[in-house]
Design a protein around this motif. Structure first.
Motif, mmCIF file in Angstrom:
data_model
loop_
_atom_site.group_PDB
_atom_site.id
_atom_site.type_symbol
_atom_site.label_atom_id
_atom_site.label_comp_id
_atom_site.label_asym_id
_atom_site.label_seq_id
_atom_site.Cartn_x
_atom_site.Cartn_y
_atom_site.Cartn_z
ATOM 1 N N SER A 156 -79.849 11.087 56.037
ATOM 2 C CA SER A 156 -79.449 10.166 57.109
ATOM 3 C C SER A 156 -79.967 10.626 58.471
ATOM 4 C CB SER A 156 -77.929 9.998 57.131
ATOM 5 O OG SER A 156 -77.281 11.239 57.336
ATOM 6 N N GLU A 157 -81.080 11.321 58.483
ATOM 7 C CA GLU A 157 -81.658 11.796 59.736
ATOM 8 C C GLU A 157 -82.024 10.635 60.661
ATOM 9 O OE1 GLU A 157 -85.239 14.741 61.316
ATOM 10 O OE2 GLU A 157 -85.514 13.641 59.445
ATOM 11 N N GLU A 158 -82.305 9.462 60.082
ATOM 12 C CA GLU A 158 -82.678 8.305 60.902
ATOM 13 C C GLU A 158 -81.594 7.952 61.914
ATOM 14 O OE1 GLU A 158 -80.480 6.754 57.354
ATOM 15 O OE2 GLU A 158 -82.151 8.152 57.593
ATOM 16 N N ASN A 159 -80.352 8.280 61.634
ATOM 17 C CA ASN A 159 -79.276 7.970 62.576
ATOM 18 C C ASN A 159 -79.458 8.704 63.899
ATOM 19 O OD1 ASN A 159 -78.017 6.221 60.789
ATOM 20 N ND2 ASN A 159 -76.752 7.828 59.909
ATOM 21 N N VAL A 160 -79.645 10.016 63.832
ATOM 22 C CA VAL A 160 -79.806 10.766 65.086
ATOM 23 C C VAL A 160 -81.151 10.447 65.737
ATOM 24 C CG1 VAL A 160 -80.758 12.947 64.181
ATOM 25 C CG2 VAL A 160 -79.314 12.971 66.216
ATOM 26 N N ALA A 202 -83.911 7.973 70.214
ATOM 27 C CA ALA A 202 -84.891 6.977 70.660
ATOM 28 C C ALA A 202 -84.261 6.040 71.685
ATOM 29 C CB ALA A 202 -85.436 6.191 69.467
ATOM 30 N N CYS A 203 -83.028 5.637 71.446
ATOM 31 C CA CYS A 203 -82.330 4.754 72.388
ATOM 32 C C CYS A 203 -82.059 5.460 73.718
ATOM 33 C CB CYS A 203 -81.019 4.252 71.785
ATOM 34 S SG CYS A 203 -81.252 3.124 70.395
ATOM 35 N N MET A 226 -89.349 -1.718 65.027
ATOM 36 C CA MET A 226 -90.155 -1.582 63.812
ATOM 37 C C MET A 226 -89.795 -0.319 63.024
ATOM 38 S SD MET A 226 -91.728 -4.366 63.884
ATOM 39 C CE MET A 226 -92.814 -4.216 62.486
ATOM 40 N N THR A 227 -89.396 0.737 63.714
ATOM 41 C CA THR A 227 -89.081 2.001 63.044
ATOM 42 C C THR A 227 -87.681 2.010 62.441
ATOM 43 O OG1 THR A 227 -90.529 3.170 64.587
ATOM 44 C CG2 THR A 227 -88.984 4.516 63.334
ATOM 45 N N PHE A 228 -86.717 1.401 63.137
ATOM 46 C CA PHE A 228 -85.321 1.552 62.729
ATOM 47 C C PHE A 228 -84.581 0.265 62.361
ATOM 48 C CE2 PHE A 228 -86.203 5.047 65.733
ATOM 49 C CZ PHE A 228 -85.971 6.132 64.892
ATOM 50 N N SER A 248 -89.482 1.830 58.523
ATOM 51 C CA SER A 248 -89.721 3.041 57.741
ATOM 52 C C SER A 248 -88.489 3.947 57.698
ATOM 53 C CB SER A 248 -90.914 3.809 58.321
ATOM 54 O OG SER A 248 -90.686 4.104 59.687
ATOM 55 N N SER A 249 -87.656 3.900 58.741
ATOM 56 C CA SER A 249 -86.437 4.715 58.816
ATOM 57 C C SER A 249 -85.263 3.826 59.205
ATOM 58 C CB SER A 249 -86.614 5.826 59.858
ATOM 59 O OG SER A 249 -87.656 6.688 59.511
ATOM 60 N N GLN A 250 -85.006 2.833 58.421
ATOM 61 C CA GLN A 250 -84.012 1.821 58.761
ATOM 62 C C GLN A 250 -82.612 2.408 58.869
ATOM 63 O OE1 GLN A 250 -83.266 -1.328 55.854
ATOM 64 N NE2 GLN A 250 -83.460 -2.812 57.518
ATOM 65 N N VAL A 251 -81.920 2.057 59.971
ATOM 66 C CA VAL A 251 -80.528 2.452 60.134
ATOM 67 C C VAL A 251 -79.653 1.293 59.668
ATOM 68 C CG1 VAL A 251 -80.870 4.113 62.003
ATOM 69 C CG2 VAL A 251 -80.530 1.710 62.562
#
Length: 184
Positions: A67-71, A76-77, A98-100, A106-109
């Motif tokens: 779940s690294e995409e969360n941080v 990013a925000c 596009m990333t999240f 690719s790293s959907q939250v």
């Protein structure tokens, strides 16, 4: 995409600087320092995210939990809020989307309401356009991942290393010097 992985200067939330007391050689006195390192990380997720070393450790933990995409999204925000200029904002907003957030990310939250966020919003970006989604991810990390992080080997090993450093002969010598200075 490297812009959102940078965490050199994370924003501080209502950080109040504490006076620093130094020993006779200008080094901070260990007995008068504010919380640092793992002690500070353990007080709140906000404190953890303000410390680049804390972010690095938390990312390492989240990577193991898939779940690294969360941080990464949260970081990013935070960076996005500092963006100046409409063109740069549009580029970064699109990259975040596009990333999240997109269905092809690719790293959907996993956030509520992301289906309502369409690419058309990217045409008129503003610094807080992702705030609601960022808050959802923050709360997810705070009430889920963060508590497990504080019990993880990654956190406990950092804490143990810190304690060993504090109990080293060099640290004790500095503390004794400081004690002599303040007790005279």
């Amino acid at each position: 995409m490297a812009w959102f992985c940078s965490h050199q200067q994370l924003p501080t939330r209502a950080a109040i600087p504490l006076p620093e007391i130094n020993d006779g050689e200008g080094h901070p006195s260990s007995s008068h320092q504010a919380l640092k390192g793992t002690s500070r990380w353990a007080t709140s997720l906000e404190n953890l995210l303000e410390d680049p070393e804390g972010v690095k450790s938390f990312r390492e933990f989240l990577k193991k939990e898939f779940s690294e995409e969360n941080v990464l999204f949260w970081l990013a925000c935070e960076e996005f809020k500092k963006t100046q200029g409409k063109k740069q904002m549009q580029e970064k907003a699109k990259e975040i989307y596009m990333t999240f957030l997109s269905s092809k990310a690719s790293s959907q939250v996993n956030v509520e309401g992301q289906s309502r966020l369409s690419e058309t919003i990217l045409e008129t970006p503003h610094p807080l356009m992702f705030q609601k989604l960022q808050d959802q991810i923050f709360n997810l990390m705070k009430y889920d991942s963060y508590s497990r992080f504080l019990k993880s080997d990654i956190f406990l090993n950092h804490k143990k290393s810190e304690e060993q450093e504090e109990n080293s002969p060099e640290a004790q010598t500095a503390a004794k010097r400081a004690s002599r200075i303040y007790n005279t």
